[in-house]
Every structure is written in structure tokens, then in C-alpha cells.
Design a protein around this motif. Sequence first.
Motif, PDB file in Angstrom:
ATOM      1  N   SER A  98     -37.660  59.462   3.642  1.00  0.00           N
ATOM      2  CA  SER A  98     -37.675  60.035   4.993  1.00  0.00           C
ATOM      3  C   SER A  98     -36.294  60.550   5.354  1.00  0.00           C
ATOM      4  O   SER A  98     -35.276  60.042   4.900  1.00  0.00           O
ATOM      5  CB  SER A  98     -38.123  58.997   6.027  1.00  0.00           C
ATOM      6  OG  SER A  98     -37.171  57.939   6.121  1.00  0.00           O
ATOM      7  N   ILE A  99     -36.274  61.569   6.193  1.00  0.00           N
ATOM      8  CA  ILE A  99     -35.048  62.117   6.755  1.00  0.00           C
ATOM      9  C   ILE A  99     -35.094  61.897   8.260  1.00  0.00           C
ATOM     10  O   ILE A  99     -36.085  62.245   8.909  1.00  0.00           O
ATOM     11  CB  ILE A  99     -34.899  63.614   6.437  1.00  0.00           C
ATOM     12  CG1 ILE A  99     -34.803  63.826   4.919  1.00  0.00           C
ATOM     13  CG2 ILE A  99     -33.672  64.205   7.128  1.00  0.00           C
ATOM     14  CD1 ILE A  99     -34.799  65.288   4.503  1.00  0.00           C
ATOM     15  N   ALA A 117     -33.830  49.602   6.190  1.00  0.00           N
ATOM     16  CA  ALA A 117     -34.110  51.016   6.414  1.00  0.00           C
ATOM     17  C   ALA A 117     -33.159  51.548   7.475  1.00  0.00           C
ATOM     18  O   ALA A 117     -32.541  50.773   8.221  1.00  0.00           O
ATOM     19  CB  ALA A 117     -35.557  51.219   6.856  1.00  0.00           C
ATOM     20  N   THR A 118     -33.045  52.857   7.529  1.00  0.00           N
ATOM     21  CA  THR A 118     -32.190  53.465   8.548  1.00  0.00           C
ATOM     22  C   THR A 118     -32.831  54.729   9.077  1.00  0.00           C
ATOM     23  O   THR A 118     -33.819  55.232   8.530  1.00  0.00           O
ATOM     24  CB  THR A 118     -30.780  53.767   7.982  1.00  0.00           C
ATOM     25  OG1 THR A 118     -29.889  54.044   9.063  1.00  0.00           O
ATOM     26  CG2 THR A 118     -30.806  54.955   7.023  1.00  0.00           C
ATOM     27  N   THR A 119     -32.256  55.222  10.164  1.00  0.00           N
ATOM     28  CA  THR A 119     -32.628  56.508  10.747  1.00  0.00           C
ATOM     29  C   THR A 119     -31.404  56.987  11.516  1.00  0.00           C
ATOM     30  O   THR A 119     -30.329  56.385  11.421  1.00  0.00           O
ATOM     31  CB  THR A 119     -33.874  56.375  11.646  1.00  0.00           C
ATOM     32  OG1 THR A 119     -34.291  57.680  12.078  1.00  0.00           O
ATOM     33  CG2 THR A 119     -33.596  55.508  12.867  1.00  0.00           C
ATOM     34  N   HIS A 120     -31.529  58.064  12.238  1.00  0.00           N
ATOM     35  CA  HIS A 120     -30.403  58.550  13.036  1.00  0.00           C
ATOM     36  C   HIS A 120     -29.935  57.436  13.977  1.00  0.00           C
ATOM     37  O   HIS A 120     -30.744  56.725  14.570  1.00  0.00           O
ATOM     38  CB  HIS A 120     -30.851  59.770  13.852  1.00  0.00           C
ATOM     39  CG  HIS A 120     -29.733  60.525  14.488  1.00  0.00           C
ATOM     40  ND1 HIS A 120     -28.970  60.009  15.518  1.00  0.00           N
ATOM     41  CD2 HIS A 120     -29.238  61.764  14.242  1.00  0.00           C
ATOM     42  CE1 HIS A 120     -28.066  60.889  15.888  1.00  0.00           C
ATOM     43  NE2 HIS A 120     -28.194  61.974  15.127  1.00  0.00           N
ATOM     44  N   PRO A 138     -28.125  50.387  11.289  1.00  0.00           N
ATOM     45  CA  PRO A 138     -27.737  51.593  12.027  1.00  0.00           C
ATOM     46  C   PRO A 138     -26.467  52.258  11.511  1.00  0.00           C
ATOM     47  O   PRO A 138     -26.129  53.344  11.963  1.00  0.00           O
ATOM     48  CB  PRO A 138     -27.507  51.059  13.440  1.00  0.00           C
ATOM     49  CG  PRO A 138     -27.022  49.661  13.226  1.00  0.00           C
ATOM     50  CD  PRO A 138     -27.769  49.153  12.021  1.00  0.00           C
ATOM     51  N   GLY A 139     -25.785  51.638  10.546  1.00  0.00           N
ATOM     52  CA  GLY A 139     -24.449  52.116  10.206  1.00  0.00           C
ATOM     53  C   GLY A 139     -24.317  52.844   8.888  1.00  0.00           C
ATOM     54  O   GLY A 139     -23.202  53.117   8.460  1.00  0.00           O
ATOM     55  N   VAL A 140     -25.422  53.170   8.210  1.00  0.00           N
ATOM     56  CA  VAL A 140     -25.324  53.762   6.876  1.00  0.00           C
ATOM     57  C   VAL A 140     -25.931  55.161   6.855  1.00  0.00           C
ATOM     58  O   VAL A 140     -26.714  55.539   7.738  1.00  0.00           O
ATOM     59  CB  VAL A 140     -26.033  52.880   5.825  1.00  0.00           C
ATOM     60  CG1 VAL A 140     -25.360  51.518   5.729  1.00  0.00           C
ATOM     61  CG2 VAL A 140     -27.519  52.710   6.163  1.00  0.00           C
ATOM     62  N   LEU A 141     -25.569  55.929   5.821  1.00  0.00           N
ATOM     63  CA  LEU A 141     -26.093  57.291   5.679  1.00  0.00           C
ATOM     64  C   LEU A 141     -27.506  57.292   5.110  1.00  0.00           C
ATOM     65  O   LEU A 141     -28.360  58.047   5.561  1.00  0.00           O
ATOM     66  CB  LEU A 141     -25.186  58.117   4.773  1.00  0.00           C
ATOM     67  CG  LEU A 141     -23.790  58.435   5.306  1.00  0.00           C
ATOM     68  CD1 LEU A 141     -22.998  59.197   4.256  1.00  0.00           C
ATOM     69  CD2 LEU A 141     -23.884  59.242   6.597  1.00  0.00           C
ATOM     70  N   TYR A 142     -27.734  56.474   4.109  1.00  0.00           N
ATOM     71  CA  TYR A 142     -29.074  56.386   3.538  1.00  0.00           C
ATOM     72  C   TYR A 142     -29.219  55.070   2.792  1.00  0.00           C
ATOM     73  O   TYR A 142     -28.229  54.427   2.439  1.00  0.00           O
ATOM     74  CB  TYR A 142     -29.394  57.564   2.617  1.00  0.00           C
ATOM     75  CG  TYR A 142     -28.442  57.739   1.450  1.00  0.00           C
ATOM     76  CD1 TYR A 142     -28.613  57.048   0.253  1.00  0.00           C
ATOM     77  CD2 TYR A 142     -27.380  58.626   1.534  1.00  0.00           C
ATOM     78  CE1 TYR A 142     -27.744  57.209  -0.812  1.00  0.00           C
ATOM     79  CE2 TYR A 142     -26.501  58.812   0.473  1.00  0.00           C
ATOM     80  CZ  TYR A 142     -26.699  58.104  -0.697  1.00  0.00           C
ATOM     81  OH  TYR A 142     -25.823  58.273  -1.754  1.00  0.00           O
ATOM     82  N   SER A 151     -33.054  57.847   5.418  1.00  0.00           N
ATOM     83  CA  SER A 151     -31.726  58.405   5.673  1.00  0.00           C
ATOM     84  C   SER A 151     -31.530  58.626   7.155  1.00  0.00           C
ATOM     85  O   SER A 151     -32.481  58.661   7.940  1.00  0.00           O
ATOM     86  CB  SER A 151     -31.536  59.724   4.924  1.00  0.00           C
ATOM     87  OG  SER A 151     -32.352  60.743   5.463  1.00  0.00           O
ATOM     88  N   ALA A 152     -30.262  58.792   7.511  1.00  0.00           N
ATOM     89  CA  ALA A 152     -29.905  59.095   8.896  1.00  0.00           C
ATOM     90  C   ALA A 152     -30.198  60.566   9.184  1.00  0.00           C
ATOM     91  O   ALA A 152     -30.918  61.223   8.430  1.00  0.00           O
ATOM     92  CB  ALA A 152     -28.433  58.759   9.124  1.00  0.00           C
TER      93      ALA A 152
END
Length: 333
Positions: A98-99, A117-120, A138-142, A151-152
Motif C-alpha cells: 500500500s501507498i 504497518a505505517t501510513t502518512h 508513525p515514524g518510518v518511510l515504509y 508506506s507513508a
Amino acid sequence: MALAVTDGMPLFELSIPCTIFGPGNPEAAGAGYELAVCASPGANVGGWLRSEAAHTLDDLMKADTVIVPACDEAMERPPADLVAAVRAAHDRGARVASICTGAFVLAAAGLLDGRRATTHWMYTGRLAERYPEVEVDPGVLYIDDGDVLTSAGQAAGIDLCLHMVRSDHGVVMANTLARRLVAAPHRAGGQAQFIATPLPGSDGQGSVGDRYGLSALLDRTRERLDEPVTVAELARRANMSPRHFSRQFIALTGTSPLQWLLAQRIRRAQELLETTDESIEHIAAQVGMGTATTLRRNFNRVVGVSPAAYRRAFTESTGLRADADQAPAGQAD
């Protein structure tokens, strides 16, 4: 490979996988990627561009890799047909990525339960609140969790797609694609999404935001990875105290000097493993790791496989994900 298009999807996030994996990219075609754009009936992009994709969400269920770009509506009401298609594809063994807010679709499909997992960063709180079974970072790019990747926002989608190319076909192919995009060849997934306190503008010593000219120092360091170097030595070259240097380094890059240096050395080791038949010991010396034992330990920790397994995967052109755990019996890595 299938790209999900739903009504109201932002154009930028949709264009990222199309640019990297699409038929207009000769490197992607050479790597064997075949991207099918799969759209819901009547979907429009960016609120104004109507999709006339030849593929539907039924086709998405059959893909070996599925990419779900941002979808603002997914945060409140994930499209039921897309959620079902993504779940069905994953159940068949597909890799799903996911993006940005596309993570909400993966969460609704149950693919993120019990996973990091992460997101924007603007929406990580909402993702955690809505799906408490997900370990939201919340603090990573992907984040690459094997068969599920998240990914964020926006530019982090480029990082994720290049990471997927790197995992499938190696550093050389990923770097070739990055050059075509005029993008950074590699930003580690654990790098910060944003810098809370931006630096002042350039004073002529470096790029914009690099008032101390650290970019030039990093370029020189990359060219001399075989030389032993410490944070204290880098700080001396930058005419700073180690503490001040570390603060400015993190502000500029989003990561610490030691983490950055390790990432550069591992990436160079990957290139040498892919493109040469030099011994692990020799490669370790060239990238500043000192010994094969040190390289193996760090390579395994960062990449997830041994240098020997990594080399086999790309020498035999079978893909890292398929071959990483198939070392011949009795062979030391």
C-alpha cells in the motif's frame, strides 16, 4: 502485478507505480514486470480523470503482486469490492503493498492484524484507532513484512516501489530505475517520515537546507567506504563537535551517522555481490566492514539473508524472495 484504482484516488500516488512498473519504462519491461491497471466501474482519478482501464478488480485477484495507492475514502469507508479483491489476492499468495492511505484498505481486509504497518504521518493516529489490532509505526518511510508492505505518503511510495525492485532484482536494477526517476537510489524504510526542525537555507556550502555542507561530506564518504571512519572523524572533517555534528546530521538526513554509514556499506556490498565474483572477505574489506564475519552479521541483520544466499539469488536470476532460504545443505554462509 496489479494496480488498484478506485473512485477519487489521487493522481500522484497512482502515477508512482505506473512510472516504475508500467510498460512505458523499458527497465521495468526488461525486469519482467507486467502491470495491469485494475479499476472499479466508473472510477475517476483526482476527481476529474475518468479511468477506462481494461482490467477489473476480478483481474486483481489473480495477480502475484497487488499495489493499493492512496484512497481518501478508504479511511472512513473502504470500498467493499476492493477490500474483498485484495483479501482474495493475498489468500492466493500475492504480495500486497500500500501507498499512503491505501493501508486502510489492507487493514480492512485483515492483512495488517498483528503486524507493524505505517501510513502518512497525518493519518497514523486514525489508523491505530480504527484498527487496534495493527501495530502502527508513525515514524518510518515504509515497512516490509514479507508478503505485506506499507508506506507513508507520496514520495515514500517511490521509496517503497524501488525497495520492491531491489528485493526482486537487486541493487543495480533499482539504481538504474532511480536514475531514470532522478530519485534517491535508496532511503532506508526506518528513516524518519519528516524532519521536525528544518535547517536554514543554503549559504553556498551545500544544498538547500544544508548550511554546513554535509552533503559534500557524505558524497566523499560514499566514495571511500573502504576506509575506517568514526563519527568523531566525520565531525572533525565537518569542523564540528561530535554532538553538534550528530544533531545536524539527523536534521539533514533523518537518520544517525552510524545508521547512514551502515546502510551505505550494505548497499555497496549488495552491488558487489550482484556484479562480481569476489570473495566475501574481499568485499568486506572494500566496504569497510573489516572481516567476512562482521559483514555477514550486519548483512543478515539488515537484509534478512546471508551474503552468500543473496549472491545465489541474483547469480541464478531466481529472485531474492524465492531463493533466500534455499542454501545448499552444509554450506556455510
